[in-house]
Write a protein that holds these residues in place. Sequence first.
Motif, short mmCIF file in Angstrom:
data_model
loop_
_atom_site.label_atom_id
_atom_site.label_comp_id
_atom_site.label_asym_id
_atom_site.label_seq_id
_atom_site.Cartn_x
_atom_site.Cartn_y
_atom_site.Cartn_z
N GLY A 231 24.72 9.19 70.34
CA GLY A 231 25.83 9.89 68.66
C GLY A 231 24.75 8.94 67.62
O GLY A 231 26.07 9.60 66.30
N GLU A 232 24.29 9.44 67.83
CA GLU A 232 23.98 9.42 65.77
C GLU A 232 23.25 10.49 65.21
O GLU A 232 22.14 11.22 65.68
CB GLU A 232 22.79 8.70 66.03
N VAL A 248 28.68 10.84 50.51
CA VAL A 248 28.37 10.02 52.11
C VAL A 248 28.62 9.18 53.13
O VAL A 248 29.07 9.56 54.06
CB VAL A 248 26.90 10.50 51.84
N SER A 249 28.75 7.87 52.83
CA SER A 249 29.41 6.67 52.54
C SER A 249 30.72 7.21 53.00
O SER A 249 31.49 7.08 54.04
CB SER A 249 29.28 5.43 52.00
N GLN A 250 31.57 8.16 52.43
CA GLN A 250 32.97 8.21 52.56
C GLN A 250 33.07 10.00 54.17
O GLN A 250 33.70 9.48 54.61
CB GLN A 250 33.61 8.95 51.18
N VAL A 251 32.21 10.41 53.86
CA VAL A 251 31.93 11.25 54.91
C VAL A 251 31.74 10.67 56.16
O VAL A 251 32.74 10.53 56.81
CB VAL A 251 31.00 12.67 54.86
N LEU A 259 27.01 8.57 61.19
CA LEU A 259 26.28 9.59 60.59
C LEU A 259 25.30 8.19 59.54
O LEU A 259 26.25 7.34 58.73
CB LEU A 259 27.11 10.24 59.82
N LEU A 260 23.89 8.44 60.00
CA LEU A 260 23.29 6.74 59.21
C LEU A 260 22.93 7.41 57.96
O LEU A 260 21.50 9.03 58.02
CB LEU A 260 22.45 6.68 60.19
N MET A 261 22.31 6.96 56.85
CA MET A 261 21.18 7.30 55.43
C MET A 261 20.36 6.38 56.25
O MET A 261 20.03 5.75 56.59
CB MET A 261 21.89 7.01 54.57
N LEU A 290 20.23 17.29 50.17
CA LEU A 290 21.07 16.14 52.11
C LEU A 290 20.41 16.95 53.45
O LEU A 290 20.81 17.90 52.94
CB LEU A 290 21.76 15.89 51.90
N TYR A 291 19.52 16.34 54.26
CA TYR A 291 18.76 16.93 55.35
C TYR A 291 19.68 16.14 56.14
O TYR A 291 19.64 15.17 56.22
CB TYR A 291 17.50 16.60 54.60
N PHE A 292 20.48 17.29 57.08
CA PHE A 292 20.93 16.25 58.71
C PHE A 292 19.93 16.95 59.68
O PHE A 292 19.34 18.37 59.95
CB PHE A 292 22.34 17.20 58.89
#
Length: 355
Positions: A231-232, A248-251, A259-261, A290-292
């Motif tokens: 689930g990452e 990003v942390s808030q998202v 969701l990991l940076m 920002l690449y996902f």
Amino acid sequence: MSDKKPHKAHWHYANRDMLLGGGLMIAVMLAVWLFWPRGDEELPGVTYHPVYADAGEMLHLAQVLSSDALEGRASGTAGNEAARGFIHKRFEEIGLLPLPGFQAYTHSFPIVPREADAAPIEGANLVGMIPGKTPGAGPAMLITAHYDHLGIRGGEIYNGADDNASGSAALVAVAEYFALHKPEHDIFIAALDGEEIGFLGARALARMEGFDLSRVALNLNFDMVSRSDVGELYVSGTYHTPALAEMVSQVAAGAPVTLLMGHDRPEEGPNDWTMQSDHAVFHQAGIPILYFGVEDHPDYHKPTDDFDNVTLDFYVRAADTLVMAALAADAELPQIYALRREPAAATDQPQGNAE
């Protein structure tokens, strides 16, 4: 993704306005009978109830794009053209506008084959726009995903379900949300060709006359977003633009995935994804990115990257997360625009060639 090292229902497309070879058309039309339910109907393999994304449409499109009928979607092939046709139809259906000054979504560019005596191949990007509350003015967001893949190699079809039918279908899902819910700022939606052979579609878009790259505050790029047994989902780019980390942390705090940076630091070597997909072009242009994407799996760049191996529940969760990220960015876009840097100096990096 290109050259990434280990780290990483109802059918309504029937009236096709594109020309395909007869055999490919028949195969595609047979493939569409494997449809997904729409709306709030139960989706096979999905327990999560999406808040933002139309999961049925997204899964259906990803399945079709990664079907054997499209023969791996290599740039310059009939299968690539077919994939472009399906995405084009979805752009029309959700009401995307062409770029200002253009009458169509399709923007072609030449691809030079490796063979000296071979004729150039034509690549093509699809680019649409969702107007914000002040159309044509102020900062804009660019959301991208590549739809090409590796084609047929050694007699085997490389369907590229995760890489990157998943990102292309998620791109459409995010676009559909904003088409229905007007953003604050203009959003450019680009399905890019030629990523697997040197980010050629991204390079063509960046230099395309009539596309105002100077307005772009942020590039969100989706490449491999459908497979994770844990689930990452990773987001890369905050190392280069640290001011984005709080957003990003808030998202991440409210996201339905973990969701990991990371995967964006030079010391990570091949696990640094900064230059490993289309966002590299916009990063070099000084635009925050920002690449996902997910980490690599055993089927990465293999003929076994099939839709049957997609982690469906995770993929739907990831799509909602992508919409959440785009919403958060839209709310802060003027501040993000101020984070643009000077473009990188010209390098000798290869432009890419067709294989």
